[in-house]
Design a protein around this motif. Sequence first.
Motif, short mmCIF file in Angstrom:
data_model
loop_
_atom_site.label_atom_id
_atom_site.label_comp_id
_atom_site.label_asym_id
_atom_site.label_seq_id
_atom_site.Cartn_x
_atom_site.Cartn_y
_atom_site.Cartn_z
N PHE A 286 -11.89 8.63 -11.49
CA PHE A 286 -12.34 8.90 -10.36
C PHE A 286 -12.65 9.96 -9.74
O PHE A 286 -13.49 10.99 -9.32
N LEU B 94 -19.90 15.20 -10.62
CA LEU B 94 -20.79 14.86 -10.03
C LEU B 94 -20.83 15.25 -8.65
O LEU B 94 -22.66 15.59 -8.65
N LEU B 95 -20.54 15.58 -8.36
CA LEU B 95 -20.59 16.05 -6.96
C LEU B 95 -20.78 17.49 -6.14
O LEU B 95 -21.19 17.85 -5.45
N VAL B 96 -19.40 18.19 -7.35
CA VAL B 96 -19.24 19.89 -6.95
C VAL B 96 -20.01 20.43 -8.33
O VAL B 96 -21.02 20.86 -7.78
N VAL C 163 1.01 -1.36 0.13
CA VAL C 163 0.05 0.16 0.41
C VAL C 163 0.83 1.17 0.36
O VAL C 163 0.46 2.07 -0.80
N LEU D 239 -10.97 17.22 -2.28
CA LEU D 239 -9.83 15.21 -1.76
C LEU D 239 -10.39 15.13 -3.32
O LEU D 239 -8.81 14.00 -3.50
N THR E 227 -15.27 17.67 0.14
CA THR E 227 -14.76 16.91 -1.56
C THR E 227 -14.18 16.99 -2.86
O THR E 227 -13.36 16.52 -3.43
N VAL F 150 -16.22 12.47 -9.62
CA VAL F 150 -16.40 12.55 -8.65
C VAL F 150 -16.41 14.11 -8.52
O VAL F 150 -17.49 14.13 -8.14
N HIS G 212 -20.64 24.86 0.91
CA HIS G 212 -20.63 23.81 2.36
C HIS G 212 -19.23 23.18 2.33
O HIS G 212 -19.33 22.59 1.23
N VAL H 202 -18.46 19.88 3.48
CA VAL H 202 -18.21 18.54 2.97
C VAL H 202 -18.69 19.12 1.79
O VAL H 202 -17.64 17.85 1.21
N LEU H 203 -19.12 19.79 0.51
CA LEU H 203 -18.13 19.93 -0.54
C LEU H 203 -17.30 20.48 -0.89
O LEU H 203 -16.58 19.85 -1.83
#
Lengths: 316, 51
Positions: free
Chosen positions: A115, A122-124, A23, A63, A60, A119, A54, A56-57
Amino acid sequence: MSLADAQGQMIDDTAWSGGHGGVGDYFALLKPRVMSLVIFTALVGIVLAPGGIHPVLAATALLCIAIGAGASGALNMWYDADIDRVMSRTRNRPIPAGRVTGDEALAFGLTLSGFSVLVLGLLVNWFAAAFLAFTIFFYVVIYTMWLKRSTPQNIVIGGAAGAFPPVVGWAAVTGSVSLEPLVLFLIIFMWTPPHFWALALFKSGDYEAANVPMMPVVAGERSTRTQILAYSLVLAPIGVLPWIMGFAGLAYGLVSAALGVAFVIFAYRVWAMRKGDAARKAAVRLFSFSILYLFLLFAMLLGEHLLIALISGPAR
Amino acid sequence: MTEDGIRLTEEQKRRRRARNIAIGLAIGALVVLFYLVTIVKLGPGVVNRPL
């Protein structure tokens, strides 16, 4: 052609010894040190952007930008395995050391690239996602595959890839780009050449052995020193621009001006000291200071903004 | 899955297991992330749909 051969050779050598990567090896493929700078500058872009987002956004978006940057690092190591094997600084990376095969790194990098963009979209928002995709493309295809091995201007143009994260962060919040994030872009863009050429001055043997046309190898050390000084003279006033343009306060203005003067002094020493141990030390000092310079500029922008937000209460 | 395929050493098996756990955790984190963002974006509207 030689690269294709070298790549083929590498794959043949390791075809029966895949699956050795732990890993930690895959984490190393993400270039975590570069990633930390990307996370930090992207965070500044997110925090400075008007309107807010927000938490969380925001997390995201951060990330996704970090994973996208890491994926670029993995794809860079996949493509550059042949020259990484030659240079002392990169010899122990997972692919040249034989712990991860080229194919494994390629699959890892492509999967994470896909990815991270998907992501984020889709999310932001899809504008920021497209910008992230372009950043990955720019770093992997334009810089790594094309410029790095063909021109001494490699890191000048390629530096744009490292300068995009705050713009992507800003775009994640606003869905658009304006002048402010472009100033942040410009700071990192103008900072990159003196930073990397200082490194190249005391690692030029490495680059020469690997046939990478870094400026000291192609144009000579004298020309490189002059160019470092020239870029530093341009960088210092650009560093103060956020205050002049009004999106940073007086504290930032004073600190960035002082840091800019210090940067020029370090660059002047590199220009003036041309021989022996003193010349090497001057280059090492400029390289170390350049990292501190960029960190402090963005830390000031972030700290000042958060302090003002704290004093004046929440924006929303 | 024939017997004469590539045989992994114990070390390779151990590392594969570690990688699999890491991938599992990453997918789990992605599920949690999508759940959280759904709640953040839709809030109470998450139950407001035609049946």
